[in-house]
Design an enzyme around this catalytic site. Structure first.
Site, PDB file in Angstrom:
ATOM      1  N   THR A 128     -14.740 -44.123   2.547  1.00 39.70           N
ATOM      2  CA  THR A 128     -16.168 -44.268   2.874  1.00 39.70           C
ATOM      3  C   THR A 128     -16.375 -44.166   4.389  1.00 39.70           C
ATOM      4  OG1 THR A 128     -16.457 -45.686   0.973  1.00 39.70           O
ATOM      5  CG2 THR A 128     -18.149 -45.840   2.667  1.00 39.70           C
ATOM      6  N   GLY A 132     -11.336 -32.259  -0.991  1.00 39.76           N
ATOM      7  CA  GLY A 132     -12.381 -31.781  -0.085  1.00 39.76           C
ATOM      8  C   GLY A 132     -13.569 -32.709   0.087  1.00 39.76           C
ATOM      9  N   SER A 133     -13.345 -34.025  -0.101  1.00 40.86           N
ATOM     10  CA  SER A 133     -14.503 -34.928   0.044  1.00 40.86           C
ATOM     11  C   SER A 133     -14.939 -35.060   1.506  1.00 40.86           C
ATOM     12  CB  SER A 133     -14.216 -36.302  -0.561  1.00 40.86           C
ATOM     13  OG  SER A 133     -13.284 -37.016   0.219  1.00 40.86           O
ATOM     14  N   ASN A 134     -14.001 -34.983   2.443  1.00 41.94           N
ATOM     15  CA  ASN A 134     -14.406 -35.015   3.852  1.00 41.94           C
ATOM     16  C   ASN A 134     -15.194 -33.758   4.208  1.00 41.94           C
ATOM     17  OD1 ASN A 134     -13.501 -37.373   5.586  1.00 41.94           O
ATOM     18  ND2 ASN A 134     -11.687 -37.009   4.332  1.00 41.94           N
ATOM     19  N   HIS A 178      -7.307 -38.838   9.957  1.00 44.83           N
ATOM     20  CA  HIS A 178      -6.097 -39.435   9.380  1.00 44.83           C
ATOM     21  C   HIS A 178      -6.464 -40.808   8.809  1.00 44.83           C
ATOM     22  CE1 HIS A 178      -1.850 -40.175   8.823  1.00 44.83           C
ATOM     23  NE2 HIS A 178      -2.059 -41.397   9.300  1.00 44.83           N
TER      24      HIS A 178
HETATM   25  C1  GRF Z   1      -8.233 -38.111   3.332  1.00 47.53           C
HETATM   26  O1  GRF Z   1      -7.971 -39.469   3.172  1.00 47.53           O
HETATM   27  C2  GRF Z   1      -7.732 -37.608   4.672  1.00 47.53           C
HETATM   28  O2  GRF Z   1      -7.870 -38.554   5.685  1.00 47.53           O
HETATM   29  C3  GRF Z   1      -6.270 -37.386   4.363  1.00 47.53           C
HETATM   30  O3  GRF Z   1      -6.245 -36.854   3.074  1.00 47.53           O
HETATM   31  C4  GRF Z   1      -7.411 -37.261   2.367  1.00 47.53           C
HETATM   32  C5  GRF Z   1      -8.106 -36.007   1.983  1.00 47.53           C
HETATM   33  O4  GRF Z   1      -9.227 -36.251   1.186  1.00 47.53           O
HETATM   34  N1  GRF Z   1      -5.651 -36.554   5.375  1.00 47.53           N
HETATM   35  P1  GRF Z   1     -10.320 -35.146   0.966  1.00 47.53           P
HETATM   36  O5  GRF Z   1      -9.601 -33.871   0.564  1.00 47.53           O
HETATM   37  O6  GRF Z   1     -11.112 -34.983   2.223  1.00 47.53           O
HETATM   38  O7  GRF Z   1     -11.157 -35.675  -0.178  1.00 47.53           O
END
Ligand code: GRF
Length: 220
Positions: free
Chosen positions: A173, A17-19, A110
């Site tokens: 990043t 869930g970092s995004n 993505h």
């Molecule tokens: C990210 O690299 C996203 O692009 C891909 O999976 C990863 C998920 O990371 N689909 P997070 O859960 O957002 O940390």
């Protein structure tokens, strides 16, 4: 004066869930109506709860058929009446019927410069292919996997000796930078899905906005 209603977002996650966290930290003028995970143990669920955001789990393993999972997911999403559905590390392929319910209002990030490397293990495949530039893409979700119309991309260099992890971190990043920005554009009505899967931009500085290029060292 006509007041613009604050857009409601539902964020779908499957893990870290970092995004999602980058979106929360960006303090966009939006309401995060809910964070929904298909994985009960997703770390991002507790992060969302720490931010006092409602969370829900729709566990895909509880459904025998993909259609049934998608129907349950749609029901949970619709309960929150979102304007925009944000896939942030959501690792399930969605049926065409599900995707077309939300045409133009569901986006994904993505970790590659699409159309290169759709699917999984993008960083490993980029290293194996020997590309010198890699990156990430925000796109509208359409029925094909990772093939929807592109909203924004950021590129990073692939450096000599890069490991998969080092490259993934460099790309991540950039993900954290462009995803909140793309969401802001959509919510401001500055980007939308047009006819024939085109992406329509208004007042977006394309040179420095929708495309982020790797910095070049002028001394070399
Ligand atoms: C990210 O690299 C996203 O692009 C891909 O999976 C990863 C998920 O990371 N689909 P997070 O859960 O957002 O940390």
């Amino acid at each position: 004066m006509l007041l613009k209603r604050v857009k409601r977002l539902v964020i779908l996650i499957s893990g870290r869930g970092s995004n999602m966290e980058a979106i929360l930290d960006a303090r966009l003028p939006v309401e995060i109506a809910a964070v929904i995970s298909n994985e009960p143990a997703a770390r991002g669920l507790s992060t969302a709860q720490e931010h006092a955001i409602p969370t829900a789990v729709v566990p895909h393993r509880a459904f025998a058929a993909r259609d049934d999972f998608d129907a349950a997911l749609a029901m949970e999403i619709n309960r929150h009446q979102p304007d925009l559905i944000v896939l942030a590390g959501f690792m399930r392929v969605l049926t065409e019927e599900f995707v077309t319910r939300y045409t133009g209002r569901m986006i994904n990030i993505h970790p590659s410069l699409l159309p290169a490397f759709p699917g999984l293990h993008t960083h490993r495949r980029a290293l194996e292919a020997g590309v010198r530039v890699h990156g990430c893409t925000v796109h509208f979700v359409t029925p094909g996997v990772d093939s929807g119309p592109i909203i924004a991309q950021a590129a990073v260099p692939v450096l000599p000796g890069d490991s998969e992890d080092a490259l993934a971190a460099r790309v991540l990043t950039e993900e954290h930078r462009i995803y909140p920005q793309a969401i802001r554009w959509w919510c401001d009505g500055r980007v939308k899905l047009g006819a024939d899967d085109s992406v329509v931009f208004e007042q977006v500085a394309l040179a420095h906005g929708a495309l982020h290029s790797p910095g070049l060292d002028e001394n070399t």
